[in-house]
Every structure is written in C-alpha cells, then in structure tokens.
Design an enzyme around this catalytic site. Structure first.
Site, PDB file in Angstrom:
ATOM      1  N   CYS A   1       9.847 -27.758   7.219  1.00 10.43           N
ATOM      2  CA  CYS A   1      10.723 -28.818   6.715  1.00 10.43           C
ATOM      3  C   CYS A   1       9.993 -30.155   6.663  1.00 10.43           C
ATOM      4  O   CYS A   1       9.050 -30.408   7.414  1.00 10.43           O
ATOM      5  CB  CYS A   1      11.984 -28.924   7.570  1.00 10.43           C
TER       6      CYS A   1
ATOM      7  N   ARG B   1      28.950  -7.966  11.547  1.00 15.36           N
ATOM      8  CA  ARG B   1      29.857  -9.083  11.812  1.00 15.36           C
ATOM      9  C   ARG B   1      29.158 -10.184  12.604  1.00 15.36           C
ATOM     10  O   ARG B   1      29.418 -11.374  12.398  1.00 15.36           O
ATOM     11  CB  ARG B   1      31.089  -8.591  12.577  1.00 15.36           C
TER      12      ARG B   1
ATOM     13  N   GLU C   1       8.658 -23.552  14.293  1.00 18.24           N
ATOM     14  CA  GLU C   1       7.313 -24.094  14.467  1.00 18.24           C
ATOM     15  C   GLU C   1       7.180 -24.815  15.809  1.00 18.24           C
ATOM     16  O   GLU C   1       6.153 -24.702  16.493  1.00 18.24           O
ATOM     17  CB  GLU C   1       6.986 -25.069  13.320  1.00 18.24           C
TER      18      GLU C   1
ATOM     19  N   GLU D   1      36.127  -7.523   3.750  1.00 22.47           N
ATOM     20  CA  GLU D   1      36.581  -6.210   4.214  1.00 22.47           C
ATOM     21  C   GLU D   1      38.016  -5.942   3.763  1.00 22.47           C
ATOM     22  O   GLU D   1      38.700  -5.109   4.330  1.00 22.47           O
ATOM     23  CB  GLU D   1      36.488  -6.118   5.743  1.00 22.47           C
TER      24      GLU D   1
END
Length: 344
Positions: A77, A189, A52, A287
């Site tokens: 927030c 990743r 914002e 993984e």
C-alpha cells in the site's frame, strides 16, 4: 520457479487472515535471504499491522533486510490509513528486491506502491502467480472494481434436482448433503462477511446461520422478509449477530437488527446488492430458496455458485435453481458431489 515457490508460501499465509481483515485484503508476505526464509507474516485483523509489517518484525537479524527479497501477494500500500504505507516501510528498511503477485486495483494504490519502490531504486518484479493472487484477493477486487460484494450462490440438491420437499413435519432442515459437506459450509461462513436467506427458509427451518462446526467469526445475517412475517422469536432475530432485514415495510431498528426497505415489485437482486454495499459488506453467501437464488442468476449478479448434489432423491419437491453454464470443477465429498460454477 524460485519466485513462484515463495509467492505460493505467501498465498498459504494469506489464507490464514481470510474473514478477519476486511475491509482490507488478507495479504501474505515472505522475506528471503540467500534462498532461506528469514521472516513471514500475514495481515492482522482490521486496524492491526499489514503483512509486510508483520513479516519485517519477525526477522531476527534486521541487518539481513538490506540484502533480502520481500515477496507479497498484493502490491504494498502507498497511502495512510489505519497504518502507515507499507511501500515506504520497505524503502525505509532498505530491502532491495520486491516480488509482487498482483497489482492493487484500489485507486488509492494502483501502481503507486510500485512507483515509490522504483523511485527508491528497488528491483521490482510483478505478476508472479498473478492468476492465483487475483483469485485469492477476489473479494477485495470485486468491491473495488464493481462496487458490490463478491456474491456466492450456494445450495444442495438431490440427484433428481430438488432442494426441498413440498411438505415436512418439523421446523428444521431436511438434509440433502452429508455431515462433511455441512462442515465445509460452516468453514465458508467463517470466510465470508454475510449470509442471506429468504423468508420461507427462516419460517421452515428456523436456522441460526452461524459458524458452529468451524472456528471463525459469525457472518452478518441478511434476511428477506417482505411483509415482516418472521416471528420475533426466530433465531435470526435474537440480536446476537448483526442482522439486516430487507422488507417493504417501515420499522425502526433495534439493537443488532437493521431494517432496510426495498421494492419487492421490482427485481430485487440489484437492490439487495446496493443495501449490502451500503453496509460495506465485502462478500455474501446467498443460501436462500430457489426463488431468491434464481433472481440473482437471472440478473447475472453473481460470481460463484457452489452446488452440492446429494446421494438421495425426493421424486417430487421444490426444484433447484437453473444455471445456464457448465460446472468449472467437481469433487467428491464422501457420497456428495460438489460442483463449482464461475461467472467469468
């Protein structure tokens, strides 16, 4: 439909911040005046301005804010953290209309941002493209609601269901997926905070577990090493990236390498999750080999599985993990098939 168009633009912007804003969510914001975008922004890397703030700063004529609508993927927030509350800033700037994709489930916000806006007589609309916004903020919400990271299982298997041959000649991976799929993995990743593999994967392949075929931050490396069998010369122990070694033995930490003890005689998935939560890790790609992956499946401790099915066969080898649900979606990547599973 107009609201949806601008929230969709917010989502496009928000994706640019994935992997850099944690522990904050990566939010997108767009400011519209007379159906023209006059400002937009997304969350800066942690410690920097929120979406914002960046959107408001980008508006050249600030007088237009008093007649504008601000669109955001997530409720503004309402608490002081590294930066002041965004809900207060919207009120201060006199923006009369606020459209929100989804409410923040963080107890520090959870409707309080909307309350600040409505008390200041802002017109607040909630729930535009709500499902898409929840999906985008899934990592943040999982940490808030489940007190654990968002867990992604990832593997590649052959057409006949194997993830690795029983034997091989060199200490490097035997590729099942193609180069385009491998590049996509590097993109993933860069988006997730950590990556986890087992001992056998490290010993067999000596992986670096870094981002090389994409632009982005390297994930934290998490390695299962019950008896500390991995050589100190292994790439994952080079200290260049924060690395967490999960072991049953006691060993002092060194620069960049953290040792955490877990009980390998018990189910390990929840223990691993607890360690990741301790290190404030918001998301992880598992993984590891079949045994590690299956432990998370058996514990029902996973959110998403991404499975590449290659265009080759081994006839024999290490069997792939077993999921007891069907794929949510499939797509072709050259001759590979990428299957996505959701644990809803």
């Amino acid at each position: 439909m107009k609201h949806e168009k601008y929230i969709q633009r917010c989502l496009e912007l928000a994706k640019k911040g994935i992997g850099t804003t944690r522990p904050n969510p990566s939010v997108g914001a767009v400011i519209v005046h007379n159906d023209i975008i006059i400002g937009e922004g997304y969350t800066s890397p942690y410690g920097g301005p929120h979406a914002e703030v960046n959107a408001i700063r980008s508006v050249k004529n600030k007088e237009l804010l008093k007649e504008a609508t601000i669109y955001v993927t997530l409720e503004p927030c309402a608490h002081f953290g590294k930066t002041p509350p965004c809900a207060n800033l919207i009120v201060e700037k006199g923006i009369p209309n606020v459209v929100i994709g989804c409410i923040d489930t963080n107890s520090l916000v959870a409707g309080k941002g909307v309350e600040i806006l409505e008390k200041a007589s802002c017109n607040v609309t909630i729930g535009v493209l709500e499902t898409a916004c929840f999906e985008h903020h899934k990592r943040f919400f999982t940490v808030q609601n489940k007190k654990r990271p968002y867990i992604i299982l990832k593997w590649a298997e052959t057409k006949d269901g194997f993830v690795a041959p029983l034997e091989k000649d060199e200490q490097k991976p035997v590729w099942i997926s193609n180069e385009y799929s491998q590049q996509l993995v590097h993109k993933w990743r860069a988006e997730e905070q950590a990556i986890l593999v087992g001992t056998n994967t490290v010993i067999a392949d000596n992986p670096s577990l870094t981002v090389r075929s994409w632009s982005g931050l390297n994930p934290i490396r998490v390695v299962l090493d019950k008896s500390l069998r991995i050589s100190n010369t292994a790439t994952v122990l080079d200290g260049k990236v924060k690395t967490i070694v999960l072991t049953e033995k006691s060993k002092e930490n060194t620069e960049g390498i953290y040792h955490e003890q877990i009980d390998f005689e018990k189910e390990i998935a929840q223990q691993i999750s607890n360690v990741l939560q301790k290190h404030k890790i918001q998301s992880v790609i598992i993984e590891g080999g079949t045994r590690t992956l299956q432990s998370f499946i058996n514990a029902n401790l996973w959110d998403e599985a991404r499975v590449f099915v290659g265009n080759n066969e081994f006839k024999n080898g290490v069997k792939a993990p077993l999921l007891n649900i069907g794929a949510t979606s499939e797509e072709k990547i050259d001759k590979d098939i990428l299957k996505i599973y959701r644990n809803d």
